[in-house]
Every structure is written in structure tokens, then in C-alpha cells.
Write a protein that holds these residues in place. Structure first.
Motif, mmCIF file in Angstrom:
data_model
loop_
_atom_site.group_PDB
_atom_site.id
_atom_site.type_symbol
_atom_site.label_atom_id
_atom_site.label_comp_id
_atom_site.label_asym_id
_atom_site.label_seq_id
_atom_site.Cartn_x
_atom_site.Cartn_y
_atom_site.Cartn_z
ATOM 1 N N LEU A 1 -26.034 -1.562 -44.953
ATOM 2 C CA LEU A 1 -25.100 -2.751 -45.255
ATOM 3 C C LEU A 1 -24.031 -2.631 -44.219
ATOM 4 O O LEU A 1 -23.405 -3.579 -43.774
ATOM 5 C CB LEU A 1 -24.861 -2.756 -46.749
ATOM 6 N N THR B 1 -32.605 -4.857 -45.882
ATOM 7 C CA THR B 1 -31.420 -4.429 -47.056
ATOM 8 C C THR B 1 -32.188 -4.882 -48.238
ATOM 9 O O THR B 1 -31.822 -3.982 -49.438
ATOM 10 C CB THR B 1 -30.058 -5.133 -46.685
ATOM 11 N N SER C 1 -28.660 -7.265 -52.482
ATOM 12 C CA SER C 1 -28.249 -5.891 -51.647
ATOM 13 C C SER C 1 -26.910 -5.247 -52.320
ATOM 14 O O SER C 1 -27.208 -3.987 -52.683
ATOM 15 C CB SER C 1 -28.229 -5.963 -50.300
#
Length: 341
Positions: free
Chosen positions: A267, A226, A299
Motif C-alpha cells: 500500500l 492489495t 485494503s
């Protein structure tokens, strides 16, 4: 006056339910009345090993051997205590004496395997543990030790099979579940590993600190991706915000939208899998691995910056944010790959 048999029976019962401190108290009290009883000294040494006091256990087991030089149980405790203070060569010699003394007792071979493995002699340890397994195939602990040795040898599939057999024989064998999770992590199966670590902690709360560290290690694996995806997203977001000609922006907008979608999906997958972590455990997990906090923040912030950028918002603040996040993401990625954090 306390009966030796009563003291040994009661102490063994307390050891079976992990009340090691109480077992040690009972044995110490019995030894005050019977100071030279080899069985009491041997059991006290076992309790001291369980309490994480190998040096104390070494002296106690040595006292038992002075009273009864041929006592193989005392030899086993003495060998394990020596191993616990990193006297691996001496430990192996004592453990071998126990094997010679009682070659048909699986515990002597099992102890010898533990001592050899602690001294990094994994191939020889494997032979010993397989002999113990031949003598006692129904022991979950022997199967676990075999799995541990195979794990050290890099034979992960066989190690998993040994741990699975230990769990079949003893469904509450938390160490076997924990180590199976470690094997899963080595194979990149971080969601399986996460579930295994938490399952082991539920079985044995004393594994809490170890599990919290390993839960962080499991989360680190997807969060590395990520972070890297956030770098890509911020690159395209910054390029889009800085661009002026619409015709030149189309490829960047398409690439930016695709990378943003990929990061959001990634995510979502991570956070969905991480829901099994109890809320009360999160602070401890993140405290053990603070780099995870930075990875999550970068992220999520990358998504927050990229969405308005891809929608056509063009401000200096947005552009500066994209550049800062890109640089921060690169720094975290480089440090993370170098230090394993």
C-alpha cells in the motif's frame, strides 16, 4: 471580397493552433463567395474531420472531388471521412486512388496506412506507412502511425521505438507519449504508464477524459494485488482472533504478521507512486472506475483490522469484521478478474 489565398492561409494558421472552429468559420465564409473552389472545400473537410464530424467532411470532400476529380488532397480527406463512418472498403479504394495519382507524395501513403489500419489490415498498413517513412523520414506523425500499427500487431518493442522517434522529432507529441504509456501498461510497468499518461495530459488537455480512464487502469494493476493481500491478511486475522490455544496460534501469528507487513509495504508503494496524480483529478479518476474505491477501502480496512488482531485483541466485532472483509475482498477479486475492473 475575401481572397481565397488569404482564407486558406488564415485557416491553416488556426488549424495549426487547434482553433478548428475558427478555421471552419473562415473557410465557410470564403466558400460563400467562391462556392466551387476545390481547395477551400478540401480544407473545410479537413477542419470538419478535426471537429469530429466525418459524415459532414465526407460530403464536403465529395463536393471538392466533383469540382476537381484529380485532387489528391480531396481524395485523402474523402478517404479519411469514409473511414470515420466505418466505410472501410470504400475508404481504402479512394486512398489507393490517391496513392496511384501521387506515388511520390508521402501523405498519400500515410493516409492509405491510416485507412487500412482502421479497417484492421495491419500488415498491409505497415508496408504503406514504411513507404511514407521512406519518403518523409522526418515526420513525427508518420513515426507515430507506424508505432500505432506495430502496437496493434503486438510488436511492442518496435512500437515503443517508433513512438520514441516521434517524440524526438516532436517533443510535444502527446499521442505518442500516451501510447508509449499504454505499451508500458501492457508490460506491467504501471508506474511508468502512470507517469506517461499524466505527461500526455499536460501536453494536451483534450486528452483529459481518456487519460483519467487510463490512470484508473494503471492503478487497478497494483490494487488488484492489495485486494488479494487483504484477503490473506483477513484470513489470518480472523483465525488469530478465533483461536484459543497459544501454542497453535504462533504459526498463524507469524504468518499474519508477515502478510500484514507485506500489505502495508504494498500500500505504501502504491500511494507513494500515486502522489503524482493531481488532487483535483482524483474524483474524476475514481468516478470512472468505482471498483478502485472498493479496493482501496478493503485494503486499508484489512490493515485496520489486522493490527489489533496481531496484537492479541480478541473480540467478536473484530472477528466479524475480518470475515466480512475477507468475503468482500474475494468477491471484488473475482469480479475484478472477470470484468477487468
Amino acid at each position: 471580397m475575401t481572397s481565397v489565398e488569404d482564407a486558406l492561409t488564415t485557416a491553416d494558421a488556426y488549424l495549426a493552433v487547434d482553433r478548428t472552429d475558427r478555421a471552419a468559420q473562415i473557410l465557410t465564409a470564403a466558400l460563400a463567395e467562391h462556392p466551387d473552389h476545390a481547395d477551400l472545400l478540401t480544407e473545410l473537410s479537413r477542419a470538419q474531420l478535426r471537429m469530429g464530424a466525418p459524415e459532414l467532411a465526407m460530403y464536403t470532400a465529395h463536393s471538392a472531388l466533383r469540382v476537381a476529380p484529380g485532387c489528391t488532397a480531396a481524395m485523402r480527406m474523402y478517404a479519411l471521412a469514409l473511414s470515420g463512418i466505418d466505410e472501410h472498403e470504400a475508404a481504402a479504394q479512394v486512398a489507393y486512388r490517391a496513392v496511384v495519382s501521387e506515388p511520390n507524395d508521402y501523405l498519400t501513403h500515410y493516409t492509405y496506412a491510416i485507412v487500412l489500419a482502421a479497417g484492421w489490415q495491419y500488415q498491409t498498413a505497415l508496408l504503406c506507412v514504411e513507404e511514407a517513412l521512406r519518403l518523409q523520414p522526418a515526420s513525427a506523425d508518420v513515426h507515430f502511425q507506424r508505432g500505432l500499427i506495430l502496437q496493434k500487431l503486438g510488436r511492442i518493442g518496435e512500437s515503443d521505438a517508433a513512438y520514441a522517434e516521434a517524440l524526438r522529432l516532436d517533443p510535444d507529441h502527446s499521442a505518442a507519449m500516451h501510447n508509449m504509456a499504454l505499451n508500458g501498461l501492457k508490460r506491467g510497468r504501471w508506474t511508468t504508464a502512470l507517469s506517461g499518461f499524466l505527461g500526455a495530459a499536460r501536453m494536451d488537455p483534450k486528452l483529459g477524459d481518456l487519460v483519467r480512464g487510463n490512470v484508473g487502469a494503471a492503478l487497478r494493476m497494483p490494487l488488484r494485488w492489495t485486494t488479494l493481500a487483504g484477503v490473506v491478511v483477513c484470513f489470518f486475522a480472523g483465525t488469530i482472533v478465533a483461536g484459543s490455544r497459544e501454542a497453535q496460534q504462533v504459526p498463524y501469528r507469524l504468518a499474519g504478521a508477515a502478510s500484514l507487513l507485506g500489505l502495508i509495504v504494498l500500500l505504501g508503494w502504491v500511494f507513494r507512486a500515486a502522489r503524482i496524480i493531481p488532487r483535483r483529478a482524483w474524483p474524476a479518476v475514481l468516478k470512472r472506475r468505482p471498483m478502485l474505491v472498493l479496493r482501496i477501502l478493503v485494503s486499508v480496512a484489512s490493515v485496520a483490522v489486522a493490527i489489533p488482531a496481531n496484537l492479541g485483541v480478541q473480540t467478536m466485532t473484530l472477528q466479524a469484521s475480518a470475515v466480512v472483509l475477507l468475503v468482500l475482498g474475494l468477491i471484488i477479486t473475482i469480479i475484478g478478474w472477470k470484468e477487468g475492473s
